[in-house]
Design an enzyme around this catalytic site. Structure first.
Site, PDB file in Angstrom:
ATOM      1  CG  HIS A 158      -4.174  -3.957   2.752  1.00  0.00           C
ATOM      2  ND1 HIS A 158      -3.018  -3.396   3.726  1.00  0.00           N
ATOM      3  CD2 HIS A 158      -4.646  -2.730   2.109  1.00  0.00           C
ATOM      4  CE1 HIS A 158      -3.123  -2.360   3.662  1.00  0.00           C
ATOM      5  NE2 HIS A 158      -4.041  -1.638   2.796  1.00  0.00           N
ATOM      6  CB  CYS A 176      -1.048  -0.120   1.151  1.00  0.00           C
ATOM      7  SG  CYS A 176      -2.591   0.766   0.696  1.00  0.00           S
ATOM      8  CD  GLU A 224      -2.178  -6.216   5.329  1.00  0.00           C
ATOM      9  OE1 GLU A 224      -1.604  -6.633   4.238  1.00  0.00           O
ATOM     10  OE2 GLU A 224      -2.651  -5.067   5.589  1.00  0.00           O
TER      11      GLU A 224
HETATM   12  N1  LIG Z   1      -3.458   1.780   3.469  1.00  0.00           N
HETATM   13  C1  LIG Z   1      -2.519   2.517   3.064  1.00  0.00           C
HETATM   14  O1  LIG Z   1      -1.237   2.155   3.040  1.00  0.00           O
HETATM   15  C2  LIG Z   1      -2.938   4.089   2.245  1.00  0.00           C
HETATM   16  C3  LIG Z   1      -1.661   4.472   1.310  1.00  0.00           C
HETATM   17  C4  LIG Z   1      -2.063   5.918   1.062  1.00  0.00           C
HETATM   18  N2  LIG Z   1      -2.081   6.569   2.543  1.00  0.00           N
HETATM   19  C5  LIG Z   1      -3.223   5.910   0.283  1.00  0.00           C
HETATM   20  O2  LIG Z   1      -4.272   6.340   0.707  1.00  0.00           O
HETATM   21  O3  LIG Z   1      -3.279   5.602  -0.842  1.00  0.00           O
END
Ligand SMILES: NC(=O)CC[C@H](N)C(=O)O
Length: 359
Positions: free
Chosen positions: A330, A245, A332
């Site tokens: 994600h 992410c 995980e």
């Molecule tokens: N869950 C995250 O790592 C979000 C990554 C970043 N803050 C976004 O909104 O794209």
């Protein structure tokens, strides 16, 4: 007595509801999550710092809050908005109700909101800021931003390195606001893990002798961390790396790609992602408001490996020469499906293979 409360949007539209949890007025970016379950994991995901989460599913809290599913000790979110909050939960692990939990951790909440109408506005006009307030009078003139001297990541990252026992290999998580499930997934595969602050130097991280480095998820605009691009790039040229992410976005940026903000982001547990090599589609857990621009990958040695089926945003990439990869979703899970948990296993395999290559 139930206290009235309002969600006021930056465009002037407001919704009246009932306040739950803390009655403190809060500002944040109003984002929506479509997951039907997993509200405890969502409320404790540090990536939601400075955001007001609107839960699309109409009834939240049915199975209560337990002692095991929190993704972090920090409650970084600005607030939460629900259609209905269940106050008589039923589950064998439940320790408290959702509302008791919001009270305990001082989280500003709002219930009895027509979340369907609210989400329609955000989908049409894009993500905007908003406030949860007790009184609507004179609010429009007040700012929708709370000025902060520091980045959101600084608020949620560990302040010093933390070591977690385990076997081999040794993975360093660079913590931008990591979810516990990332660490526990690595530990379940036998890894020992050191979690280091986001601002750690290359020298500090290499002194820990990692076999691989994982750049975690985290809040805010990845470009706010531009100062750290050289460190991230150097680490990725020295160790097998996985970005998740925010970590994926930072890997791309540090190698010369660009990111941009999505109209209203991807937050939920059923985002279809296509593996471009196999054409297989996976249902993934997501929480992001920014994306790596596919067209900008030509400035790097990364190629896209996964695209979102709904809007073709880049959801994964791999380096053509280095053992380095990134995923926007994600693997995980928590909240959401664990269908892509093999990504973490594949990363550990990559780490092991490269350790053999080096020895
Ligand atoms: N869950 C995250 O790592 C979000 C990554 C970043 N803050 C976004 O909104 O794209």
């Amino acid at each position: 007595m139930k206290e009235k409360g309002y969600l006021l949007l930056e465009n002037g539209v407001f919704f009246e509801g009932v306040r739950v949890g803390s009655t403190q007025d809060m500002t944040g970016e109003v984002v929506f999550n479509t997951s039907m379950t997993g509200y405890q994991e969502i409320l404790t995901d540090p990536s939601y710092a400075d955001q007001i989460i609107v839960f699309c599913y109409p009834l939240i809290g049915n199975y209560g809050i337990n002692d095991v599913d929190g993704e972090s000790e920090i409650h970084a979110l600005s607030g939460a908005v629900f259609g209905e909050a269940c106050d008589i939960p039923s589950h064998y692990e439940s320790q408290s109700s959702l509302v008791d939990y919001l009270n305990k951790y001082n989280i500003s909440g709002l219930v009895n909101i027509d979340t369907r109408a609210l989400v329609k506005i955000i989908r049409k006009e894009g993500t905007m800021r908003g406030k949860i307030v007790s009184s609507i009078h004179e609010q429009v003139a007040k700012p929708f931003f709370t000025h902060k001297q520091h980045t959101l990541v600084e608020e949620v990252s560990v302040k010093s390195s933390v070591y977690f026992e385990g076997g081999s290999p040794h993975i360093v998580i660079v913590d931008y606001g990591y979810k516990k499930s990332i660490r526990t997934s690595l530990q379940a595969e036998g890894c020992r893990v050191t979690v280091v602050p986001y601002s750690s130097s290359y020298e500090w991280i290499s002194s820990l002798n990692p076999d691989g480095v994982l750049f975690s998820n985290g809040p805010g605009n990845p470009e706010e961390l531009s100062y750290y691009y050289p460190t991230i790039k150097k680490l990725s040229e020295s160790y097998p790396c996985l970005g998740i992410c925010l970590g994926h976005q930072l890997l791309a940026l540090s190698h010369g790609a660009s990111t941009t903000k999505l109209h209203y982001g991807h937050r939920g547990g059923n985002h279809p992602v296509k593996n471009l090599k196999t054409n297989k589609v996976y249902i993934t857990s997501q929480n992001h408001g920014y994306e790596v621009m596919e067209s900008s990958l030509v400035h790097t040695s990364f190629t896209a490996t996964h695209l979102n089926v709904n809007d073709r945003t880049v959801e994964g990439m791999v380096h053509t020469r280095l053992p380095v990869l990134g995923v926007q979703f994600h693997p995980e899970a928590h909240a959401g499906p664990s269908d892509t948990s093999f990504i973490l296993k594949e990363f550990i395999q990559l780490v092991k293979e490269n350790a053999h290559a080096a020895s």
